[in-house]
Each structure stands twice: as structure tokens, then as C-alpha cells.
Design a protein around this motif. Structure first.
Motif, PDB file in Angstrom:
ATOM      1  N   UNK A 270       0.824  -1.211   0.000  1.00  0.00           N
ATOM      2  CA  UNK A 270       0.000   0.000   0.000  1.00  0.00           C
ATOM      3  C   UNK A 270       0.859   1.262   0.000  1.00  0.00           C
ATOM      4  N   UNK A 271       1.951   1.247   0.759  1.00  0.00           N
ATOM      5  CA  UNK A 271       2.819   2.426   0.811  1.00  0.00           C
ATOM      6  C   UNK A 271       3.523   2.661  -0.515  1.00  0.00           C
ATOM      7  N   UNK A 272       3.991   1.582  -1.167  1.00  0.00           N
ATOM      8  CA  UNK A 272       4.637   1.749  -2.463  1.00  0.00           C
ATOM      9  C   UNK A 272       3.653   2.239  -3.506  1.00  0.00           C
ATOM     10  N   UNK A 273       2.441   1.709  -3.465  1.00  0.00           N
ATOM     11  CA  UNK A 273       1.439   2.127  -4.441  1.00  0.00           C
ATOM     12  C   UNK A 273       1.039   3.578  -4.245  1.00  0.00           C
TER      13      UNK A 273
ATOM     14  N   UNK B  25       6.561  -8.370  -9.612  1.00  0.00           N
ATOM     15  CA  UNK B  25       5.577  -7.559  -8.911  1.00  0.00           C
ATOM     16  C   UNK B  25       6.189  -6.950  -7.654  1.00  0.00           C
ATOM     17  N   UNK B  26       5.415  -6.068  -7.025  1.00  0.00           N
ATOM     18  CA  UNK B  26       5.846  -5.504  -5.750  1.00  0.00           C
ATOM     19  C   UNK B  26       6.092  -6.597  -4.723  1.00  0.00           C
ATOM     20  N   UNK B  27       5.189  -7.572  -4.668  1.00  0.00           N
ATOM     21  CA  UNK B  27       5.334  -8.659  -3.700  1.00  0.00           C
ATOM     22  C   UNK B  27       6.577  -9.491  -3.977  1.00  0.00           C
ATOM     23  N   UNK B  28       6.944  -9.628  -5.245  1.00  0.00           N
ATOM     24  CA  UNK B  28       8.187 -10.345  -5.572  1.00  0.00           C
ATOM     25  C   UNK B  28       9.385  -9.611  -4.981  1.00  0.00           C
ATOM     26  N   UNK B  29       9.399  -8.297  -5.132  1.00  0.00           N
ATOM     27  CA  UNK B  29      10.497  -7.515  -4.579  1.00  0.00           C
ATOM     28  C   UNK B  29      10.547  -7.572  -3.065  1.00  0.00           C
ATOM     29  N   UNK B  30       9.383  -7.478  -2.426  1.00  0.00           N
ATOM     30  CA  UNK B  30       9.318  -7.533  -0.961  1.00  0.00           C
ATOM     31  C   UNK B  30       9.799  -8.892  -0.459  1.00  0.00           C
ATOM     32  N   UNK B  31       9.368  -9.963  -1.128  1.00  0.00           N
ATOM     33  CA  UNK B  31       9.780 -11.309  -0.719  1.00  0.00           C
ATOM     34  C   UNK B  31      11.294 -11.480  -0.848  1.00  0.00           C
ATOM     35  N   UNK B  32      11.853 -10.978  -1.927  1.00  0.00           N
ATOM     36  CA  UNK B  32      13.302 -11.085  -2.113  1.00  0.00           C
ATOM     37  C   UNK B  32      14.047 -10.301  -1.043  1.00  0.00           C
TER      38      UNK B  32
ATOM     39  N   UNK C  51       9.544  -1.303  -6.184  1.00  0.00           N
ATOM     40  CA  UNK C  51      10.446  -1.790  -5.134  1.00  0.00           C
ATOM     41  C   UNK C  51      11.847  -1.924  -5.726  1.00  0.00           C
ATOM     42  N   UNK C  52      12.897  -1.606  -4.968  1.00  0.00           N
ATOM     43  CA  UNK C  52      14.260  -1.660  -5.529  1.00  0.00           C
ATOM     44  C   UNK C  52      14.678  -3.047  -6.003  1.00  0.00           C
TER      45      UNK C  52
END
Length: 291
Positions: free
Chosen positions: A103-106, A119-126, A112-113
Motif C-alpha cells: 500500500x505504501x509503495x502504491x 511484482x511488488x510482492x516479488x520484490x518484498x519477498x526477495x 520496489x528496488x
């Protein structure tokens, strides 16, 4: 680890992207810390040496170090460990739930870096995988999921504005189990073994801050015995925190709704803990007024 006043003090702010590092950096600057943002880990030692060599009046420096350093971040653990031998180093790790980070990134429309083509979730998971060891070795973990920028800044101000001579700052937190366990605490106790004042009509609308509820709770069988034994058990724990230079600890005590028993017991527990040497205590009622 013991505190050496002759050693340079450094606070390293790290954690998940979107968890509030910039807010923390701004709050520390407001408190008089010298803050450097987006510093590669390899520059931590040169920063300390520069300050010491210049003999400038910068007793407290903070560095924001995170995954934006990409390949440079791989040496973070080893560099911090080496720094601890000659510098007072503390590491703050900021985290938040996946849905909050998304939500904050959107909201700022930024990728995401580590997202790449995913996706955003892919970046967060990594990032969670790469940051896992850093989180485990951090001195303080703050979950910002339920904090806005003002509440996070207040949290940092409360923790770092007036540490004085206290060896460890203890927050005693009351909470309600029905609202979920707090995530950023060190120890959790359960006050639901005591009768619930909620079922007493004349006490239902009052809270553990009121004398009638407090007296009712403390008069119950086992209440004072629990407080005395738990405070005694905490004494060597708090002493150990001071030896290991753990400057902040949160002890939570919960009841069903976080309104009666836990609120009263938290205050009584705090009054016992603050008698321990080198301890500063504050009380936080997480769920009081939430019903």
C-alpha cells in the motif's frame, strides 16, 4: 557489552523498504543526531574515522543503510561486527507487513528496488530473504505496520531523546489478546488468569487506570503473587540487557480487551521494575479506548 563513554556512538538504521527509514532519519536529525542517508556499509568505518579525526562535536551519528546499496550490502553483517570492537554500535531494523508495504509503495507510485520485472510482492519477498539475518542480529526491531509517520517519529523521540544515565529503557505495554499479539515486544505475559472486571456492572465502563478497577484486580487471588514473582524473574533479565548494551526492551501484559486487567497490572509491574538499578520505565496502553 558494556557502555564506554570514550567510544564514538553510531546508530545504524536499516530494514524493509517502505517501513519508514526516512521518517526515522528525520526524527533523529531533530534530536541532534548527525544523519547520513543511503550510506554503503563499506563507508561506515571511514565515517567514524572522519568524525574522530576531525574531533568535531558529533557524539552521536546515525547512518541509514539498506538494500539500495545492492551488491555493497552483502558485507553489512561483517562490517557491523568489526565496528562493534571500537565503536558503540546499535542497529535499528524497521519492518512492516507485506500488505502495508504494498500500500505504501502504491501510494507513492514507485517500484520496489528489488522488483525488477516482477511484482511488488516479488520484490518484498526477495528483500525479506536478504534482510532476514540482519533482522535477527539487530538490537531493536520496530514494526511500523500500524504507525503513521507522526506516530513513528514520536516512537523514535521517546526512545532516543533523553536516554540519560539509564542502562535500559523498559516499556511496559498493556494490550488486548482479541486485537492480536504485539509483534515488536521482547516478553509477553497473560493476565487472563484473573477474574474479568468486565462482568461487574459497576466496573464495566471503567478502566484499569481507575482506582476501583485497580483495587478489584489486585485483590484477586494470585495477582500480587504473580507481580512479585514476575518482577523478581525480570531482574536478572534486565541486568543482562544492560550488560549486553540492549538499551530498549518492551514487556507486554495482555487481557481479553486491553481495558481492565492488563492496564492495572501493567502499572503495578512498572512500579516494581522502575526500582531496579539503571532502569527507566514508561507505560504504553496499546488498546485502551479501542472498544
Amino acid at each position: 557489552m558494556t557502555t564506554d563513554p570514550d567510544k564514538q556512538e553510531m546508530l545504524i538504521v536499516t530494514g524493509m523498504s517502505g517501513a519508514g527509514r526516512s521518517t526515522v532519519a528525520n526524527a533523529l536529525e531533530d534530536l541532534g543526531w548527525y544523519v547520513v542517508d543511503n550510506l554503503p556499509p563499506q563507508m561506515l568505518r571511514p565515517l567514524v574515522e572522519l568524525v574522530e579525526r576531525a574531533r568535531t562535536n558529533l557524539p552521536k551519528i546515525a547512518a541509514v543503510v539498506d538494500i539500495r546499496g545492492r551488491d555493497f550490502f552483502g558485507d553489512f553483517q561483517e562490517i557491523v561486527q568489526a565496528l562493534r570492537s571500537g565503536t558503540q554500535v546499535r542497529v535499528i531494523f524497521l519492518e512492516a507487513r507485506d500488505d502495508v508495504l504494498v500500500r505504501r509503495f502504491e501510494s507513492v507510485r514507485r517500484p520496489h528496488p528489488l522488483q525488477g520485472e516482477g511484482t511488488l510482492l516479488d520484490g518484498i519477498a526477495a528483500e525479506r530473504v536478504r534482510m532476514g539475518p540482519v533482522r535477527e542480529s539487530s538490537d531493536l526491531v520496530i514494526d511500523t505496520s500500524d504507525l503513521n509517520v507522526h506516530q513513528l517519529a514520536t516512537t523514535i523521540t521517546e526512545r532516543f531523546s533523553a536516554e540519560g544515565a539509564a542502562g535500559v529503557h523498559v516499556t511496559v505495554m498493556s494490550f488486548g489478546f482479541k486485537y492480536g499479539l504485539p509483534t515488536d515486544v521482547d516478553l509477553v505475559a497473560d493476565a487472563r488468569f484473573l477474574p474479568n472486571p468486565f462482568w461487574i456492572p459497576e466496573l464495566r465502563g471503567h478502566t484499569g487506570q481507575d482506582p476501583d478497577v485497580r483495587d478489584f484486580v489486585l485483590e484477586q487471588q494470585g495477582a500480587l503473587e504473580f507481580l512479585d514473582h514476575y518482577a523478581a524473574a525480570l531482574a536478572p533479565v534486565v541486568a543482562g540487557y544492560q550488560r549486553e548494551n540492549k538499551r530498549h526492551a518492551t514487556i507486554a501484559i495482555g487481557c481479553t480487551g486491553g481495558k481492565h486487567r492488563s492496564v492495572a497490572m501493567a502499572r503495578e509491574l512498572a512500579s516494581r521494575i522502575e526500582k531496579l538499578p539503571g532502569v527507566a520505565v514508561r507505560i504504553k496502553d496499546r488498546d485502551l479506548g479501542r472498544e
